[in-house]
Scaffold this motif. Sequence first.
Motif, PDB file in Angstrom:
ATOM      1  N   ALA A  22      20.350  17.081  -2.191  1.00 43.41           N
ATOM      2  CA  ALA A  22      19.024  17.159  -2.820  1.00 43.41           C
ATOM      3  C   ALA A  22      18.085  16.118  -2.212  1.00 43.41           C
ATOM      4  O   ALA A  22      16.906  16.402  -1.964  1.00 43.41           O
ATOM      5  N   ILE A  23      18.596  14.925  -1.942  1.00 43.24           N
ATOM      6  CA  ILE A  23      17.777  13.883  -1.323  1.00 43.24           C
ATOM      7  C   ILE A  23      17.379  14.295   0.093  1.00 43.24           C
ATOM      8  O   ILE A  23      16.235  14.100   0.508  1.00 43.24           O
ATOM      9  N   ALA A  24      18.305  14.896   0.832  1.00 47.82           N
ATOM     10  CA  ALA A  24      17.993  15.370   2.184  1.00 47.82           C
ATOM     11  C   ALA A  24      16.886  16.425   2.140  1.00 47.82           C
ATOM     12  O   ALA A  24      15.995  16.433   2.999  1.00 47.82           O
ATOM     13  N   GLU A  25      16.907  17.294   1.153  1.00 46.92           N
ATOM     14  CA  GLU A  25      15.850  18.302   1.006  1.00 46.92           C
ATOM     15  C   GLU A  25      14.505  17.638   0.705  1.00 46.92           C
ATOM     16  O   GLU A  25      13.473  18.065   1.212  1.00 46.92           O
ATOM     17  N   MET A  26      14.521  16.605  -0.118  1.00 46.96           N
ATOM     18  CA  MET A  26      13.283  15.877  -0.417  1.00 46.96           C
ATOM     19  C   MET A  26      12.704  15.257   0.842  1.00 46.96           C
ATOM     20  O   MET A  26      11.491  15.254   1.040  1.00 46.96           O
ATOM     21  N   LEU A  27      13.577  14.736   1.691  1.00 43.01           N
ATOM     22  CA  LEU A  27      13.121  14.146   2.954  1.00 43.01           C
ATOM     23  C   LEU A  27      12.451  15.186   3.836  1.00 43.01           C
ATOM     24  O   LEU A  27      11.462  14.901   4.496  1.00 43.01           O
ATOM     25  N   LYS A  28      12.990  16.385   3.861  1.00 43.51           N
ATOM     26  CA  LYS A  28      12.400  17.460   4.663  1.00 43.51           C
ATOM     27  C   LYS A  28      10.994  17.798   4.179  1.00 43.51           C
ATOM     28  O   LYS A  28      10.142  18.202   4.959  1.00 43.51           O
ATOM     29  N   GLN A  29      10.752  17.631   2.877  1.00 45.51           N
ATOM     30  CA  GLN A  29       9.438  17.914   2.305  1.00 45.51           C
ATOM     31  C   GLN A  29       8.412  16.845   2.678  1.00 45.51           C
ATOM     32  O   GLN A  29       7.225  17.068   2.548  1.00 45.51           O
ATOM     33  N   GLY A  30       8.881  15.695   3.129  1.00 51.10           N
ATOM     34  CA  GLY A  30       7.980  14.635   3.546  1.00 51.10           C
ATOM     35  C   GLY A  30       7.675  13.646   2.436  1.00 51.10           C
ATOM     36  O   GLY A  30       8.026  13.860   1.284  1.00 51.10           O
ATOM     37  N   PRO A  31       7.017  12.539   2.804  1.00 47.73           N
ATOM     38  CA  PRO A  31       6.730  11.479   1.844  1.00 47.73           C
ATOM     39  C   PRO A  31       5.642  11.882   0.855  1.00 47.73           C
ATOM     40  O   PRO A  31       4.870  12.801   1.083  1.00 47.73           O
ATOM     41  N   THR A  32       5.640  11.149  -0.233  1.00 46.63           N
ATOM     42  CA  THR A  32       4.569  11.243  -1.205  1.00 46.63           C
ATOM     43  C   THR A  32       3.786   9.950  -1.138  1.00 46.63           C
ATOM     44  O   THR A  32       4.195   9.000  -0.486  1.00 46.63           O
ATOM     45  N   THR A  33       2.658   9.877  -1.817  1.00 48.44           N
ATOM     46  CA  THR A  33       1.931   8.624  -1.874  1.00 48.44           C
ATOM     47  C   THR A  33       2.580   7.742  -2.904  1.00 48.44           C
ATOM     48  O   THR A  33       3.225   8.210  -3.823  1.00 48.44           O
ATOM     49  N   SER A  34       2.394   6.430  -2.787  1.00 51.94           N
ATOM     50  CA  SER A  34       3.100   5.499  -3.665  1.00 51.94           C
ATOM     51  C   SER A  34       2.193   4.834  -4.690  1.00 51.94           C
ATOM     52  O   SER A  34       2.497   3.774  -5.174  1.00 51.94           O
ATOM     53  N   THR A  35       1.109   5.434  -5.033  1.00 52.46           N
ATOM     54  CA  THR A  35       0.283   4.871  -6.083  1.00 52.46           C
ATOM     55  C   THR A  35       0.768   5.338  -7.426  1.00 52.46           C
ATOM     56  O   THR A  35       1.330   6.417  -7.550  1.00 52.46           O
ATOM     57  N   THR A  36       0.576   4.532  -8.441  1.00 52.33           N
ATOM     58  CA  THR A  36       0.959   4.963  -9.767  1.00 52.33           C
ATOM     59  C   THR A  36      -0.093   5.868 -10.327  1.00 52.33           C
ATOM     60  O   THR A  36      -1.254   5.816  -9.946  1.00 52.33           O
ATOM     61  N   LYS A  37       0.309   6.739 -11.225  1.00 55.42           N
ATOM     62  CA  LYS A  37      -0.633   7.695 -11.830  1.00 55.42           C
ATOM     63  C   LYS A  37      -1.466   7.021 -12.886  1.00 55.42           C
ATOM     64  O   LYS A  37      -1.069   6.085 -13.501  1.00 55.42           O
ATOM     65  N   GLY A  43       0.804  -1.216   0.000  1.00 60.24           N
ATOM     66  CA  GLY A  43       0.000   0.000   0.000  1.00 60.24           C
ATOM     67  C   GLY A  43       0.835   1.262   0.000  1.00 60.24           C
ATOM     68  O   GLY A  43       2.045   1.243  -0.232  1.00 60.24           O
ATOM     69  N   ASP A  44       0.167   2.345   0.296  1.00 61.73           N
ATOM     70  CA  ASP A  44       0.790   3.657   0.216  1.00 61.73           C
ATOM     71  C   ASP A  44       1.893   3.886   1.247  1.00 61.73           C
ATOM     72  O   ASP A  44       2.663   4.830   1.113  1.00 61.73           O
ATOM     73  N   ASP A  45       1.972   3.071   2.262  1.00 59.62           N
ATOM     74  CA  ASP A  45       2.945   3.295   3.329  1.00 59.62           C
ATOM     75  C   ASP A  45       4.177   2.406   3.223  1.00 59.62           C
ATOM     76  O   ASP A  45       4.894   2.234   4.198  1.00 59.62           O
ATOM     77  N   PHE A  46       4.457   1.864   2.027  1.00 63.86           N
ATOM     78  CA  PHE A  46       5.599   0.954   1.956  1.00 63.86           C
ATOM     79  C   PHE A  46       6.913   1.670   2.212  1.00 63.86           C
ATOM     80  O   PHE A  46       7.877   1.070   2.634  1.00 63.86           O
ATOM     81  N   VAL A  47       6.954   2.958   1.991  1.00 64.44           N
ATOM     82  CA  VAL A  47       8.132   3.754   2.351  1.00 64.44           C
ATOM     83  C   VAL A  47       7.619   5.071   2.926  1.00 64.44           C
ATOM     84  O   VAL A  47       6.663   5.642   2.425  1.00 64.44           O
ATOM     85  N   ASN A  48       8.229   5.493   4.002  1.00 65.20           N
ATOM     86  CA  ASN A  48       7.791   6.730   4.649  1.00 65.20           C
ATOM     87  C   ASN A  48       8.652   7.910   4.244  1.00 65.20           C
ATOM     88  O   ASN A  48       8.862   8.816   5.023  1.00 65.20           O
ATOM     89  N   GLY A  49       9.162   7.889   3.044  1.00 66.25           N
ATOM     90  CA  GLY A  49      10.039   8.964   2.630  1.00 66.25           C
ATOM     91  C   GLY A  49      10.159   9.096   1.139  1.00 66.25           C
ATOM     92  O   GLY A  49       9.196   9.402   0.459  1.00 66.25           O
ATOM     93  N   VAL A  50      11.336   8.789   0.629  1.00 63.08           N
ATOM     94  CA  VAL A  50      11.705   9.131  -0.734  1.00 63.08           C
ATOM     95  C   VAL A  50      12.249   7.909  -1.463  1.00 63.08           C
ATOM     96  O   VAL A  50      13.055   7.173  -0.910  1.00 63.08           O
ATOM     97  N   VAL A  51      11.811   7.721  -2.704  1.00 63.60           N
ATOM     98  CA  VAL A  51      12.390   6.717  -3.583  1.00 63.60           C
ATOM     99  C   VAL A  51      13.109   7.465  -4.706  1.00 63.60           C
ATOM    100  O   VAL A  51      12.519   8.313  -5.372  1.00 63.60           O
ATOM    101  N   ILE A  52      14.380   7.140  -4.873  1.00 63.62           N
ATOM    102  CA  ILE A  52      15.189   7.685  -5.957  1.00 63.62           C
ATOM    103  C   ILE A  52      15.591   6.509  -6.834  1.00 63.62           C
ATOM    104  O   ILE A  52      16.190   5.550  -6.356  1.00 63.62           O
ATOM    105  N   MET A  53      15.252   6.588  -8.106  1.00 61.70           N
ATOM    106  CA  MET A  53      15.668   5.536  -9.024  1.00 61.70           C
ATOM    107  C   MET A  53      16.999   5.933  -9.642  1.00 61.70           C
ATOM    108  O   MET A  53      17.240   7.114  -9.931  1.00 61.70           O
TER     109      MET A  53
END
Length: 132
Positions: A117-132, A73-83
């Motif tokens: 840049a990744i640290a800044e993304m973490l400060k912004q908080g998680p996003t949802t993990s559903t696909t568009k 579900g949407d909570d599989f990661v509580n932060g940031v995924v970088i590919m």
Amino acid sequence: MTVDDEKVDQMLYRRILERSDLVDRVIGFRMAQDALAYLRLADRDPVDVILLDVNMPQMNGFEFLEHAVAELGDDFVNGVVIMLTTSLNPEDRARALQFDVVRDCLDKPLRRENLSAIAEMLKQGPTTSTTK
């Protein structure tokens, strides 16, 4: 968390992350299935960043994300995924960014300057993990 089938890349990421003083712990997986199994654990440590290789054998980064979203579900990661990718194909980057949880798609190898840049993304908080 790092998910990359290349042993040398895993060692490089661990070294960069540990020397950055931005992380407490690095968990590395060379197979996406093993990372997914870890994320399924009820008593696992929280994961705030996943550095995910696009091209891996058996289960690639896209398949990993599809399974993680479907199973956890949407909570599989509580932060940031970088590919991370070596691909020159713009379709790979576009596909990566179709996942709401993916915040960026960077060229391999990861560099120390990417960490701020990744640290800044973490400060912004998680996003949802559903696909568009």
